[in-house]
Each structure stands twice: as structure tokens, then as C-alpha cells.
Design a protein around this motif. Sequence first.
Motif, PDB file in Angstrom:
ATOM      1  N   GLY A  40       0.809  -1.218   0.000  1.00  0.00           N
ATOM      2  CA  GLY A  40       0.000   0.000   0.000  1.00  0.00           C
ATOM      3  C   GLY A  40       0.833   1.254   0.000  1.00  0.00           C
ATOM      4  N   SER A  42       3.943   1.630   2.666  1.00  0.00           N
ATOM      5  CA  SER A  42       5.142   1.692   3.513  1.00  0.00           C
ATOM      6  C   SER A  42       6.447   1.674   2.715  1.00  0.00           C
ATOM      7  N   SER A 100       2.018 -10.725   2.346  1.00  0.00           N
ATOM      8  CA  SER A 100       0.998 -10.441   1.333  1.00  0.00           C
ATOM      9  C   SER A 100       1.633 -10.137  -0.022  1.00  0.00           C
ATOM     10  N   SER A 148       9.317 -19.944   2.571  1.00  0.00           N
ATOM     11  CA  SER A 148       8.341 -21.046   2.573  1.00  0.00           C
ATOM     12  C   SER A 148       7.986 -21.479   1.158  1.00  0.00           C
TER      13      SER A 148
HETATM   14  O1  NZQ Z   1       1.008  -2.351   2.394  1.00  0.00           O
HETATM   15  P1  NZQ Z   1       1.986  -1.653   3.255  1.00  0.00           P
HETATM   16  O2  NZQ Z   1       1.835  -0.181   3.245  1.00  0.00           O
HETATM   17  O3  NZQ Z   1       3.388  -2.114   3.028  1.00  0.00           O
HETATM   18  O4  NZQ Z   1       1.595  -2.044   4.780  1.00  0.00           O
HETATM   19  C1  NZQ Z   1       1.811  -3.331   5.327  1.00  0.00           C
HETATM   20  C2  NZQ Z   1       0.507  -4.013   5.714  1.00  0.00           C
HETATM   21  O5  NZQ Z   1      -0.485  -3.066   5.993  1.00  0.00           O
HETATM   22  C3  NZQ Z   1       2.503  -3.188   6.648  1.00  0.00           C
HETATM   23  N1  NZQ Z   1       3.955  -3.185   6.561  1.00  0.00           N
HETATM   24  C4  NZQ Z   1       4.755  -4.169   6.065  1.00  0.00           C
HETATM   25  N2  NZQ Z   1       6.033  -3.841   6.238  1.00  0.00           N
HETATM   26  C5  NZQ Z   1       6.056  -2.631   6.850  1.00  0.00           C
HETATM   27  C6  NZQ Z   1       4.725  -2.210   7.041  1.00  0.00           C
HETATM   28  N3  NZQ Z   1       4.416  -1.036   7.626  1.00  0.00           N
HETATM   29  C7  NZQ Z   1       5.427  -0.266   8.025  1.00  0.00           C
HETATM   30  N4  NZQ Z   1       6.725  -0.605   7.897  1.00  0.00           N
HETATM   31  C8  NZQ Z   1       7.073  -1.781   7.318  1.00  0.00           C
HETATM   32  N5  NZQ Z   1       8.375  -2.125   7.231  1.00  0.00           N
HETATM   33  O6  NZQ Z   1       2.120  -4.307   7.397  1.00  0.00           O
HETATM   34  C9  NZQ Z   1       0.829  -4.710   6.994  1.00  0.00           C
HETATM   35  C10 NZQ Z   1       0.785  -6.217   6.919  1.00  0.00           C
HETATM   36  O7  NZQ Z   1       1.564  -6.678   5.847  1.00  0.00           O
HETATM   37  P2  NZQ Z   1       1.380  -8.186   5.337  1.00  0.00           P
HETATM   38  O8  NZQ Z   1       2.315  -8.396   4.219  1.00  0.00           O
HETATM   39  O9  NZQ Z   1      -0.067  -8.432   5.109  1.00  0.00           O
HETATM   40  O10 NZQ Z   1       1.816  -9.011   6.632  1.00  0.00           O
HETATM   41  P3  NZQ Z   1       2.279 -10.481   6.810  1.00  0.00           P
HETATM   42  O11 NZQ Z   1       3.706 -10.637   6.492  1.00  0.00           O
HETATM   43  O12 NZQ Z   1       1.804 -10.867   8.146  1.00  0.00           O
HETATM   44  O13 NZQ Z   1       1.484 -11.331   5.692  1.00  0.00           O
HETATM   45  C11 NZQ Z   1       0.194 -11.797   5.932  1.00  0.00           C
HETATM   46  C12 NZQ Z   1      -0.265 -12.628   4.761  1.00  0.00           C
HETATM   47  O14 NZQ Z   1       0.584 -13.777   4.609  1.00  0.00           O
HETATM   48  C13 NZQ Z   1      -0.239 -14.958   4.601  1.00  0.00           C
HETATM   49  C14 NZQ Z   1      -1.388 -14.572   5.484  1.00  0.00           C
HETATM   50  O15 NZQ Z   1      -2.487 -15.423   5.337  1.00  0.00           O
HETATM   51  C15 NZQ Z   1      -1.667 -13.159   5.015  1.00  0.00           C
HETATM   52  O16 NZQ Z   1      -2.420 -13.160   3.819  1.00  0.00           O
HETATM   53  N6  NZQ Z   1       0.560 -16.102   5.020  1.00  0.00           N
HETATM   54  C16 NZQ Z   1       1.462 -16.569   4.140  1.00  0.00           C
HETATM   55  C17 NZQ Z   1       2.238 -17.677   4.414  1.00  0.00           C
HETATM   56  C18 NZQ Z   1       3.205 -18.208   3.433  1.00  0.00           C
HETATM   57  N7  NZQ Z   1       3.186 -17.705   2.208  1.00  0.00           N
HETATM   58  O17 NZQ Z   1       4.006 -19.092   3.716  1.00  0.00           O
HETATM   59  C19 NZQ Z   1       2.110 -18.402   5.678  1.00  0.00           C
HETATM   60  C20 NZQ Z   1       1.330 -17.681   6.727  1.00  0.00           C
HETATM   61  O18 NZQ Z   1       0.781 -18.626   7.625  1.00  0.00           O
HETATM   62  C21 NZQ Z   1       0.242 -16.816   6.226  1.00  0.00           C
HETATM   63  O19 NZQ Z   1      -0.950 -17.551   5.983  1.00  0.00           O
END
Ligand code: NZQ
Length: 394
Positions: A40, A42, A100, A148
Motif C-alpha cells: 500500500g 510503507s 501479502s 516457505s
Molecule cells: O502495504 P503496506 O503499506 O506495506 O503495509 C503493510 C501491511 O499493511 C505493513 N507493513 C509491512 N512492512 C512494513 C509495514 N508497515 C510499516 N513498515 C514496514 N516495514 O504491514 C501490513 C501487513 O503486511 P502483510 O504483508 O499483510 O503481513 P504479513 O507478512 O503478516 O502477511 C500476511 C499474509 O501472509 C499470509 C497470510 O495469510 C496473510 O495473507 N501467510 C502466508 C504464508 C506463506 N506464504 O508461507 C504463511 C502464513 O501462515 C500466512 O498464511
Amino acid sequence: MFNFTYCAPTKVVFGRDTVSQVGQLAAQCGAKKVLVHFGGKSAKASGLLDRVCRSLEESGVAYVTLGGVQPNPRLSKVLEGIDLGRREGVDFLLPVGGGSVIDSAKAIGYGLANEGDVWDFYEGTREPAGCLPLGAVLTIAAAGSEMSNSSVITKDEGMLKRGCTSELCRCRFAVMDPELTFTLPDYQTACGCVDINMHTMERYFHGQQVKNELTDAFSEALMRTVIHNARILRENPRDYDARAEIMWAGSLAHNDLLNCGIQGRGDWACHQLEHELGGMFDVAHGAGLAAVWGSWARYVYQADPSRFAGFALRVMGVEPGRDDQETALRGIEAYEAFLTEIGMPVNLPQLGLQVTDEQIDELVWKCSFMGKRTIGSFRVLDTEDMKAIYRMAR
Ligand code: NZQ
Ligand code: ZN
């Protein structure tokens, strides 16, 4: 110990100022035209995106960019990426973000390397035959997608969240600079810590009476480390060492190291229960896990109280109770207290959800793949069990 195959092919480049190496790393992978994928705001706001692009330019690697990935990444953005990748002749993917963004890139990679509808791979009706190579710049320690073999995508229509697991999508490299996580809101830091420990628990609570001393010890040390450093980060979000410990834990919790010697892949019930919450209500993954964990644990612990008692003693450091059952419950309470301490919900109302009976039926319907599967291995859960756990969490 059961037989196992362990392959962790991702080259990890870890530490301060490692982002400047990204161009060189992509070039070494043979990248000619890279799709830089991000979220989005960051990555742009922090200047990270500029640093990544500069590094690619310095290494003579061409690129196009595609931002706007949202948490619980959507299929519509993946399709946009596939379209852009085809038009631009992209041969390498570079997600800059968290789970994500990396998952979205993996899905684009499948779409570019295979004919037909990419969603088939997430519905499980087809297996991918290839994936475009990718490397990641990680900005949040959480999902472990940087090492992963899975990705999780949400189909906009119907908000159905589904995962695809395949060795094809492992990142070639992961650049991990703990300083990149300094800008995370406390809530996201805590969500990440929950997810990291949950990836460990899904493997630790496997429901088998097998001796697996080293893997168990790794798992217990990893969970203790995350708990310890999550507390430090509540006080000082810019503590480099604490950020580094958690970032490294995030990768090791989900690169299959903690699967070694266990039968199958582990339990994963909490993840399955949470994915439906994420799909239907768009909650943060880690917070959703926190909201169901205690209910799951209380529902299943009697399948093997000694396992939960071991967790209570060696991870949570509780005083032993009169028997394993009592010790196990003390451990569950202690972990919930930790979740509360770091600002995480321990039930659905705390997650902001007032879930109706009808919504629970829908969650169970989706979680059981329309009544076609059970979940979990510590205790196998059918639709009635899933319903009971969602209700306990309500
Ligand atoms: O979009 P931006 O502005 O970057 O904001 C993100 C988002 O709102 C923010 N963010 C990330 N890095 C940042 C930051 N904000 C400030 N400074 C930074 N350095 O954090 C928010 C969450 O980001 P996201 O990528 O959604 O977090 P996460 O790493 O927890 O990922 C979650 C997703 O991964 C899936 C989940 O289901 C979910 O959809 N999973 C993926 C897995 C896999 N591929 O192996 C395993 C997991 O079990 C999980 O299911
Ligand atoms: Zn997870």
C-alpha cells in the motif's frame, strides 16, 4: 524420528544495509527484466522502493513496478500483475514487502509460467508446472513466505482465502535487513510475532508419540526467543537486536526446519480456522490466529496433555501443577496472558468481531471445504469441532 527430506534453497542475505545488494543478487539469478511488486504505502514512504530500484539500475537490470497489494492479497491484483508481466516480458519477480506482497508475487509467478486460470492452483483443481523465479526484500517478520513453499490468496468474489503449496515458488534469495522493520506499527509487529510462534506450534503440536529431541528443542527455543524479544519491542521498537532475532525466527519457523522428523506437515488447524476469518472479515492474519488459539488449545489439549505440559514448563516457564492437565492449562493461560500483554486479542470480540450463528456456519462450511475435509492432526477436527471452537472463541 521419522524420515524426512529437508531442502531450504533460499539464499539468505541478512543484516544492515543489505538492500544495496539486491540488484546484484537479481543479476546473479539471470534476471533481465524484473517486476518490482509492493504494498500500500510503507515501501514507498520509507524510501525503500527507491533504494531497491537504484540497486537494480546499478546492476543493469531493467524493471517495471506494480504496487497496491493489500493485506490478505487479492486475486484481482495478481491478475493485474500477470497481465503486466506478459506485456512487459518480465522474467523475474521482486516482491518488496511482507507475506501479502510475496504471496501475490508467487501467484503472479504461477500465472506467468502456466496457461489457464491461476486460481485453479489455489482451489486445488490443478498443480502448477512452473513458477517464474523470484527473490524477496522482506519488510515485516511474520508469514515466513520469504523461505516457505506456500502462498495464500483471497478471491475478491466471495472473499475465499486459499493456499497453494509447491516447491516451485521458493524464493531464490531473501534480503532481510531488520532495520526495515523499525517503521512497523506495534500492532503489526505483534501480529508477526504471533504468526511466527503459530508456525512453530503448528509443527510442535503434531499429535504423535515420537521422540524428536532436537527439533523439539529448536521449536521451544524459537518460541522463547520470540516471546522474549516481542516484550523488548513493546518497550523499544527500534531495538536492532530484538528485531533481528524476530526476523530470523520468522524465517526458521516456516522454512520446514521444524518439520524435520515429524510425520506429515503438522497440525495447522488454527491456520485453517483463521484463513476463513481473514477471508470473510479481512482481519490481520496474526491477530486472527491469536483470537482462536486459546479456544483451540483448550478444546484439543486433552488429546495429549503431556505435550501441552512440556510447552507450559519449557516455553512458558510456569510452575508445574498437580498433573499434566493442570500444567497444560497453566501454559495455555500463560500464553494468552502474553498475547494480551503485546496487545493481541484472545477471542473474536477482542478482534472486533461479533460473529452470528449463521456466520459461524459459513466459516465452518468454508473451512471444511464445503463439508469435504477435516482439519488438524494433534486432534482431528470435523465440522462439529470447528463449530465448537469458533463458538468458544465468540
Ligand atoms: O502495504 P503496506 O503499506 O506495506 O503495509 C503493510 C501491511 O499493511 C505493513 N507493513 C509491512 N512492512 C512494513 C509495514 N508497515 C510499516 N513498515 C514496514 N516495514 O504491514 C501490513 C501487513 O503486511 P502483510 O504483508 O499483510 O503481513 P504479513 O507478512 O503478516 O502477511 C500476511 C499474509 O501472509 C499470509 C497470510 O495469510 C496473510 O495473507 N501467510 C502466508 C504464508 C506463506 N506464504 O508461507 C504463511 C502464513 O501462515 C500466512 O498464511
Ligand atoms: Zn501464518
